[in-house]
Scaffold this motif. Structure first.
Motif, PDB file in Angstrom:
ATOM      1  N   LYS A   1       0.826  -1.208  -0.065  1.00  0.00           N
ATOM      2  CA  LYS A   1      -0.066  -0.026  -0.040  1.00  0.00           C
ATOM      3  C   LYS A   1       0.865   1.186   0.008  1.00  0.00           C
ATOM      4  O   LYS A   1       0.827   2.154  -0.745  1.00  0.00           O
ATOM      5  N   ALA A   2       1.934   1.337   0.904  1.00  0.00           N
ATOM      6  CA  ALA A   2       2.796   2.380   0.871  1.00  0.00           C
ATOM      7  C   ALA A   2       3.665   2.629  -0.404  1.00  0.00           C
ATOM      8  O   ALA A   2       3.515   3.701  -0.989  1.00  0.00           O
ATOM      9  N   ALA A   3       3.956   1.571  -0.843  1.00  0.00           N
ATOM     10  CA  ALA A   3       4.791   1.571  -2.118  1.00  0.00           C
ATOM     11  C   ALA A   3       3.722   1.939  -3.552  1.00  0.00           C
ATOM     12  O   ALA A   3       4.357   2.900  -4.173  1.00  0.00           O
ATOM     13  N   ALA A   4       2.737   1.821  -3.294  1.00  0.00           N
ATOM     14  CA  ALA A   4       1.750   1.932  -4.629  1.00  0.00           C
ATOM     15  C   ALA A   4       1.282   3.246  -4.397  1.00  0.00           C
ATOM     16  O   ALA A   4       1.215   4.013  -5.479  1.00  0.00           O
ATOM     17  N   THR A   5       0.596   3.695  -3.197  1.00  0.00           N
ATOM     18  CA  THR A   5       0.233   4.930  -3.104  1.00  0.00           C
ATOM     19  C   THR A   5       1.328   6.215  -3.193  1.00  0.00           C
ATOM     20  O   THR A   5       0.982   7.241  -3.717  1.00  0.00           O
ATOM     21  N   ALA A   6       2.330   5.793  -3.006  1.00  0.00           N
ATOM     22  CA  ALA A   6       3.362   6.741  -3.155  1.00  0.00           C
ATOM     23  C   ALA A   6       3.712   6.976  -4.701  1.00  0.00           C
ATOM     24  O   ALA A   6       4.177   7.986  -5.046  1.00  0.00           O
ATOM     25  N   ARG A   7       3.379   5.913  -5.544  1.00  0.00           N
ATOM     26  CA  ARG A   7       3.410   6.299  -7.043  1.00  0.00           C
ATOM     27  C   ARG A   7       2.256   6.698  -7.653  1.00  0.00           C
ATOM     28  O   ARG A   7       2.083   6.217  -8.566  1.00  0.00           O
ATOM     29  N   GLY A   8       1.432   6.983  -7.146  1.00  0.00           N
ATOM     30  CA  GLY A   8       0.193   7.501  -7.476  1.00  0.00           C
ATOM     31  C   GLY A   8      -1.062   6.676  -7.557  1.00  0.00           C
ATOM     32  O   GLY A   8      -2.278   6.958  -7.904  1.00  0.00           O
ATOM     33  N   ALA A   9      -1.199   5.596  -6.987  1.00  0.00           N
ATOM     34  CA  ALA A   9      -2.346   4.649  -6.892  1.00  0.00           C
ATOM     35  C   ALA A   9      -3.035   5.184  -5.690  1.00  0.00           C
ATOM     36  O   ALA A   9      -2.661   5.820  -4.889  1.00  0.00           O
ATOM     37  N   LYS A  10      -4.315   4.713  -5.865  1.00  0.00           N
ATOM     38  CA  LYS A  10      -5.056   4.980  -4.810  1.00  0.00           C
ATOM     39  C   LYS A  10      -5.946   3.889  -3.969  1.00  0.00           C
ATOM     40  O   LYS A  10      -6.467   2.740  -4.795  1.00  0.00           O
ATOM     41  N   ALA A  11      -5.948   3.836  -2.756  1.00  0.00           N
ATOM     42  CA  ALA A  11      -6.668   2.739  -1.999  1.00  0.00           C
ATOM     43  C   ALA A  11      -7.964   2.896  -1.871  1.00  0.00           C
ATOM     44  O   ALA A  11      -8.486   3.822  -1.191  1.00  0.00           O
ATOM     45  N   VAL A  12      -8.913   2.077  -2.422  1.00  0.00           N
ATOM     46  CA  VAL A  12     -10.290   2.149  -2.237  1.00  0.00           C
ATOM     47  C   VAL A  12     -10.850   1.136  -1.435  1.00  0.00           C
ATOM     48  O   VAL A  12     -11.975   1.190  -1.252  1.00  0.00           O
ATOM     49  N   GLY A  13     -10.196   0.340  -0.520  1.00  0.00           N
ATOM     50  CA  GLY A  13     -10.877  -0.317   0.468  1.00  0.00           C
ATOM     51  C   GLY A  13      -9.783  -1.578   1.023  1.00  0.00           C
ATOM     52  O   GLY A  13      -8.604  -1.710   0.180  1.00  0.00           O
ATOM     53  N   GLU A  14     -10.020  -2.100   2.059  1.00  0.00           N
ATOM     54  CA  GLU A  14      -9.026  -2.796   2.608  1.00  0.00           C
ATOM     55  C   GLU A  14      -9.671  -3.792   3.795  1.00  0.00           C
ATOM     56  O   GLU A  14     -10.785  -3.402   4.508  1.00  0.00           O
ATOM     57  N   VAL A  15      -9.608  -5.002   3.500  1.00  0.00           N
ATOM     58  CA  VAL A  15     -10.364  -6.052   4.493  1.00  0.00           C
ATOM     59  C   VAL A  15      -9.233  -7.102   4.801  1.00  0.00           C
ATOM     60  O   VAL A  15      -8.653  -7.611   4.025  1.00  0.00           O
ATOM     61  N   PHE A  16      -9.351  -7.689   6.172  1.00  0.00           N
ATOM     62  CA  PHE A  16      -8.434  -8.551   6.346  1.00  0.00           C
ATOM     63  C   PHE A  16      -9.413  -9.782   6.908  1.00  0.00           C
ATOM     64  O   PHE A  16     -10.182  -9.523   7.793  1.00  0.00           O
ATOM     65  N   ALA A  17      -9.124 -10.934   6.439  1.00  0.00           N
ATOM     66  CA  ALA A  17      -9.809 -12.216   6.673  1.00  0.00           C
ATOM     67  C   ALA A  17      -9.125 -13.016   7.408  1.00  0.00           C
ATOM     68  O   ALA A  17      -8.024 -12.806   7.632  1.00  0.00           O
ATOM     69  N   PRO A  18      -9.868 -13.769   8.130  1.00  0.00           N
ATOM     70  CA  PRO A  18      -9.051 -14.783   9.082  1.00  0.00           C
ATOM     71  C   PRO A  18      -8.211 -15.766   8.392  1.00  0.00           C
ATOM     72  O   PRO A  18      -8.649 -16.061   7.362  1.00  0.00           O
ATOM     73  N   LEU A  19      -7.251 -16.141   8.831  1.00  0.00           N
ATOM     74  CA  LEU A  19      -6.255 -17.142   8.147  1.00  0.00           C
ATOM     75  C   LEU A  19      -7.369 -18.417   8.004  1.00  0.00           C
ATOM     76  O   LEU A  19      -7.713 -18.857   9.256  1.00  0.00           O
ATOM     77  N   ASP A  20      -6.881 -19.212   7.126  1.00  0.00           N
ATOM     78  CA  ASP A  20      -7.832 -20.338   6.808  1.00  0.00           C
ATOM     79  C   ASP A  20      -9.182 -20.250   6.787  1.00  0.00           C
ATOM     80  O   ASP A  20     -10.037 -20.825   7.216  1.00  0.00           O
ATOM     81  N   ASN A  21      -9.389 -18.957   6.263  1.00  0.00           N
ATOM     82  CA  ASN A  21     -10.928 -18.722   5.871  1.00  0.00           C
ATOM     83  C   ASN A  21     -11.443 -19.502   4.591  1.00  0.00           C
ATOM     84  O   ASN A  21     -10.773 -19.718   3.938  1.00  0.00           O
ATOM     85  N   LYS A  22     -12.548 -20.074   4.984  1.00  0.00           N
ATOM     86  CA  LYS A  22     -13.251 -20.914   3.973  1.00  0.00           C
ATOM     87  C   LYS A  22     -13.904 -20.110   2.852  1.00  0.00           C
ATOM     88  O   LYS A  22     -13.738 -20.471   1.741  1.00  0.00           O
TER      89      LYS A  22
END
Lengths: 390, 294, 326
Positions: A185-206
């Motif tokens: 995210k840091a590398a991309a947004t520093a180069r002009g990309a835009k973060a439009v959302g973020e979600v973290f799913a549990p590990l081993d999520n089915k």
């Protein structure tokens, strides 16, 4: 007189045979790697890479004229087991060097064991930045690319091919998943990309379908993910099921799609781009030979874990020959700023943090092949030295 | 408002339903086994995995998926019967039955999981979905296979309920659960009923395995995927109650699905667990009691 | 517990004590490190198994989540030694107090139920906390905490360094010995009889006017303390802690060792832990498929020898001394 000569020569020959056997005592390398459990597939590639290199090295005379012997122990992807096995290898088997750990937890814990036993170890898989960053150790070396380097390669590609993209991030909710997403995210947004959302799913999520509503609402042009193993299989296949991946470029961490899960992901992986330190399609004479030998021996293509483990043995060999010894302090000095040849070209081990520098690639999966579509030089990829311990 | 309902809540609810059917299929076998045999089957997840692996191999050698749906439970049924007759029954009559059967099935689970890894390898495998494509459901795309799953799953669940509550076989099973000795003295071969019921329960798990394999892929540790959820459903619904398993299954999966909109997904398991505890505190036998109560 | 049962227990106790002495002496002379430390780890997990056996074998409650208290003790100990002050006594005292508190609080949730439900609730509790720890940055998240310093013990005879494997083994041995005899002591009190009564037939106890919840809670708290203190020793040995210490695998292993040794014998738990550690180490080096071997052994023991090793010994003693008893 004759008897004295006989006794003398007997004594001398015993002396010589003792020192000769010290010379022919093998260089023992301990390998603590997951041979069972979730990461067994990775452990298998590590094992193959190490064994192939060891066979070649022994056929060419070994290290400093001594044969190399690999001793394997199963760490079950559990740091508690890994430390116990590492101790066994150091103290009972008396190995000169250790490698094989996969998860960053295991690498960090085993690194501590190495320090307490005054031996060196290297990882060929763990890519948490902290291992050669804020939790660096004078006894731990890393031969593979770390997360920051992977992000750099991917971000560089994305800036060229999809400038100012809208990126949605989905990662597994644990240290590695979160830090990988944060780094990209840091590398991309520093180069002009835009973060439009973020979600973290549990590990081993089915089931990832509960998140598709969110993803669709954000209307991203790029989805970045750091899931791995079975999670990737499910995430990608379910995205294809629901049509979420239509008109979206899928990118992710280098551990997301590997030879272990590619078959199970199938068509859904088509077009996936990642930043990685290796691809079996790398077109260099050394890699072509390596891939051919690997396939002949194990009937399957090497992936980054196999290639980096193969490269590790040559790192050890050439450094030990430079130091003319495998004694810990001499070896450490020899390893710092050491350059050696690998299937990925020449790597250099940065002295400041024990992180190997190498060319990084943007890799896209096309019809089941890992094709290289972009390159970043070692100096541009590596990132700053954050290690202050030594 | 309507938009939120249509594009945010409706998909979550429908998704929750498809996950719910999967969980209920798992929980059904578990609750029947406990309701009748008084056995906590810690290896239930591994029989689910066995069904998936078996399906994988059969499809690979060319057996059509629809045939496999019948074949897989048909193979797992005798395997379950054998397991019950030769392993579980050995500890069945001891004073410590509950604990010993729990430990025994726990051991069986360990052996089975490693067996899968030895035979099929550690890497995940894909089972192609027999129905490809998605339909437009209220403006949102929904995979056809999942729709099929929900309908087929509902049919199976109804079928099981009919079997247990409306057929003579079902009456025999319920009688043996209610009073073993009485049933035996009426000429019912109770030990065989036990073995066959166990086989039936794990056959259901295996069926769930192959049905879900196209969605969740196949790998040796997959037995652990649903087991916590299945146990929660069984407890909340009432050990032995089919209606309970259905209601609790739907309830808990909807809870999970909708709550993921508001709280971080990692808390969904603890949430389900919390609900389980609250139910236990106020109604320890679950929502619907036991096998006798439907 | 009749005469041969007590004899069998005594035999195993003596065997373990003797082996410990031999190990320390031989180990110190040969300068061994690995086997002493492996034995130390076996004892630490033996303490956890002891807590499981107290609940299962004496009170009749199967806990599938004792790893919760073990891991709690390990993390707390690591934090104290690393961030507060590297003192053994400080860590152990604080862990003891807080494990008791944790056990007390958890008992209000867990003791609401019995049998199967109790097992599943304890399982769930451990899973939930494990997940919480896994996601907490401050506790090192999934990587855990490394860098726990090697502690030194002050004694009237001078300073002892736990980096010395014999010293560490001796220390661990003493701690586990204390825990074992403390638990054994409780068994001789009226509370111990009530516990056995609960296991035997809880319902009947109420008819003779004895309330069972209090004693159960007491046992639960004692078990939490035993597990917590055992866990506190872990970072002293290994220098790190990780969330895996709270996982079901740890609780499950403890149950396996209790069954292998003999449910209800207490010493069986410790013996079982030693046995399992040795088995895993040996089998693990021979084959990568050690899980299946251990699983098969476990299934065999549950079916053919549910009394575990102590039970088997008792049977042999019965046969040997059978003629004399009547």
């Amino acid at each position: 007189m004759k008897r004295r000569v006989l006794i003398l020569s007997a004594l001398l020959s015993t002396l010589f045979s003792v020192s000769a056997s010290a010379q022919t005592e093998p260089v023992k390398v301990g390998v603590v790697t997951p041979l069972s459990g979730v990461y067994a597939g990775i452990g298998q590639q590590v094992r193959w890479g190490l064994e192939l290199a060891t066979r070649e090295i022994n056929a060419a005379g070994g290290i400093n004229g001594r044969r190399v012997e690999l001793i394997f122990e199963d760490e079950e992807a559990n740091p508690a087991v890994a430390t116990q096995k590492a101790e066994k290898l150091f103290q009972v088997n008396r190995v000169d060097f250790l490698t094989g750990t996969v998860s960053s937890g295991s690498t960090l814990a085993v690194g501590q064991v190495a320090e307490r036993n005054n031996r060196l170890m290297a990882t060929t898989v763990s890519f948490a930045d902290s291992i050669t960053g804020d939790r660096c150790s004078p006894n731990v070396f890393r031969v593979n690319a770390r997360a920051g380097m992977q992000s750099a390669a991917l971000a560089a590609w994305m800036v060229k091919e999809r400038p100012n993209a809208d990126v949605f991030f989905l990662g597994p909710d644990y240290e590695m998943g979160r830090s990988t997403v944060a780094a990209f995210k840091a590398a991309a947004t520093a180069r002009g990309a835009k973060a439009v959302g973020e979600v973290f799913a549990p590990l081993d999520n089915k089931d990832y379908s509960p998140y598709f509503g969110q993803i669709r609402a954000a209307k991203p042009s790029v989805i970045y993910t750091s899931v791995a193993g079975n999670d990737t299989v499910r995430f990608f296949n379910q995205m294809a099921e629901y049509g979420v991946n239509k008109n979206v470029v899928l990118v992710g961490a280098s551990g997301t799609v590997t030879s272990q899960n590619l078959a199970a992901i199938g068509k859904a992986a088509e077009g996936f781009v990642t930043g990685a330190g290796y691809s079996p399609k790398l077109d260099s004479p050394q890699n072509r030979k390596f891939v051919a030998d690997f396939q002949a021996a194990y009937k399957t293509l090497p992936d980054l874990y196999g290639a980096d483990s193969y490269g590790l043995m040559y790192f050890l060999k050439t450094a030990a020959e430079k130091a003319k010894s495998v004694e810990t302090d001499k070896l450490r000095v020899a390893m710092r700023d050491h350059e050696w040849a690998t299937p990925q070209g020449t790597k250099r081990m940065r002295a400041g943090d024990h992180q190997a520098m190498q060319e990084m690639y943007a890799v896209r999966i096309e019809k089941g092949d890992f094709n290289i579509i972009g390159r970043v030089s070692p100096a541009d990829a590596i990132g700053p030295d954050a290690c202050t311990r030594f | 408002m309507i938009e939120t309902l249509q594009f945010v809540y409706a998909p979550q609810i429908i998704n929750g339903l498809s996950i719910g059917v999967a969980v209920i299929l798992m929980a059904l076998g578990l609750t029947i086994i406990f309701g009748l045999l008084d056995v906590i089957n810690m290896s239930h997840g591994e029989f689910y995995a066995a069904g998936a692996f078996l399906g994988l191999t059969l499809v690979a050698i060319g057996v059509p998926f629809w045939v496999c749906i019948v074949l897989v439970p048909a193979v797992l049924f005798p395997l379950g019967v054998i397991t019950e007759k030769f392993l579980i029954q050995k500890v069945f009559n001891s004073k410590e039955r509950h604990i010993l059967t729990l430990l025994l099935t726990f051991g069986i689970a360990i052996v089975l999981e490693d067996l899968f890894k030895i035979i099929w390898g550690a890497n995940p495998s894909k089972l192609d979905s027999p129905i490809q494509g998605a339909v437009d459901l209220l403006g949102v795309m929904f995979p056809k296979y999942r729709l099929f799953l929900m309908i087929f799953g509902a049919l199976i669940i109804t079928g099981v309920w009919v079997l247990i509550y409306r057929t003579p076989i079902g009456a025999i099973i319920r009688a043996s659960a209610h009073d073993r000795n009485m049933a035996a003295s009426l000429g019912i071969p109770v030990t065989w009923v036990h073995a066959l019921t166990f086989g039936f329960g794990v056959a259901l798990a295996g069926l769930a395995g192959i049905l879900l394999a196209p969605i969740y892929s196949v790998f040796p540790t997959m037995g652990k995927d649903f087991i916590l959820m299945a146990f929660s459903v069984v407890i909340v619904g009432g050990l032995g109650s089919i209606k309970g398993a259905v209601v609790a299954g739907l309830l808990l999966t909807q809870l999970q699905s909708i709550s993921s909109l508001f709280i971080s997904p990692v808390w969904s398991d603890p949430l389900v667990f919390g609900v389980m505890i609250i139910v236990l505190m106020f109604k320890p036998s679950g929502l619907y009691g036991g096998l006798k109560n439907g | 517990m009749d005469k041969t049962g007590r004899l069998a227990i005594r035999a195993v106790e003596i065997a373990l004590l003797a082996s410990a002495f031999i190990l320390v002496i031989v180990g110190t002379i040969t300068g061994d490190s690995f086997y002493l430390r492996l034995a130390t780890e076996a004892l630490i997990f033996g303490g956890l198994a002891l807590s499981v056996d107290l609940l299962l074998g004496i009170v009749g409650l199967l806990s599938l989540g004792q790893a919760l208290y073990f891991g709690f003790g390990a993390y707390l100990s690591a934090l104290i030694l690393k961030e507060v002050y590297p003192s053994f006594l400080l860590a152990m005292c604080l862990v003891g107090i807080f494990s008791a508190a944790l056990g007390y609080i958890a008992s209000f949730i867990a003791l609401r139920s019995k049998g199967v439900y109790f097992a599943l609730i304890t399982f769930g509790l451990a899973q939930v906390v494990a997940k919480g720890v896994y996601n907490t940055r401050a506790l090192g998240a999934s990587d855990g905490l490394i860098g726990v310093p090697v502690i030194k013990l002050w004694t009237p005879f001078g300073e002892l360094d736990t980096a010395n494997p014999s010293v560490l083994f001796g220390l661990t041995f003493l701690v586990i010995l204390c825990l074992y005899y403390c638990v054994k002591y409780f068994l001789t009190t009226p509370m111990g009889s009530i516990w056995r009564g609960i296991r035997s037939n809880e319902h009947r106890l109420s008819f003779i006017g004895i309330e069972s919840t209090g004693p159960k809670r007491f046992a639960f708290v004692i078990a939490a303390i035993v597990a917590g203190l055992s866990g506190a020793l872990y970072p002293i040995l290994r220098g790190f802690v990780s969330p895996e210490l709270l996982y079901f695998a740890v609780s499950g292993n403890a149950v396996i060792t209790v069954v292998l040794g003999g449910v209800g014998t207490l010493i069986g738990a410790i013996f079982g832990s030693v046995l399992l550690t040795v088995l895993k180490s040996v089998i693990g080096t021979i084959t990568a498929h050690h899980h299946i071997v251990i699983g098969l052994i476990f299934v065999f023991v549950v079916i053919a020898a549910p009394g575990g090793l102590v039970g088997w010994l008792k049977k042999k003693l019965d046969m040997r001394l059978g003629a004399d008893r009547d």
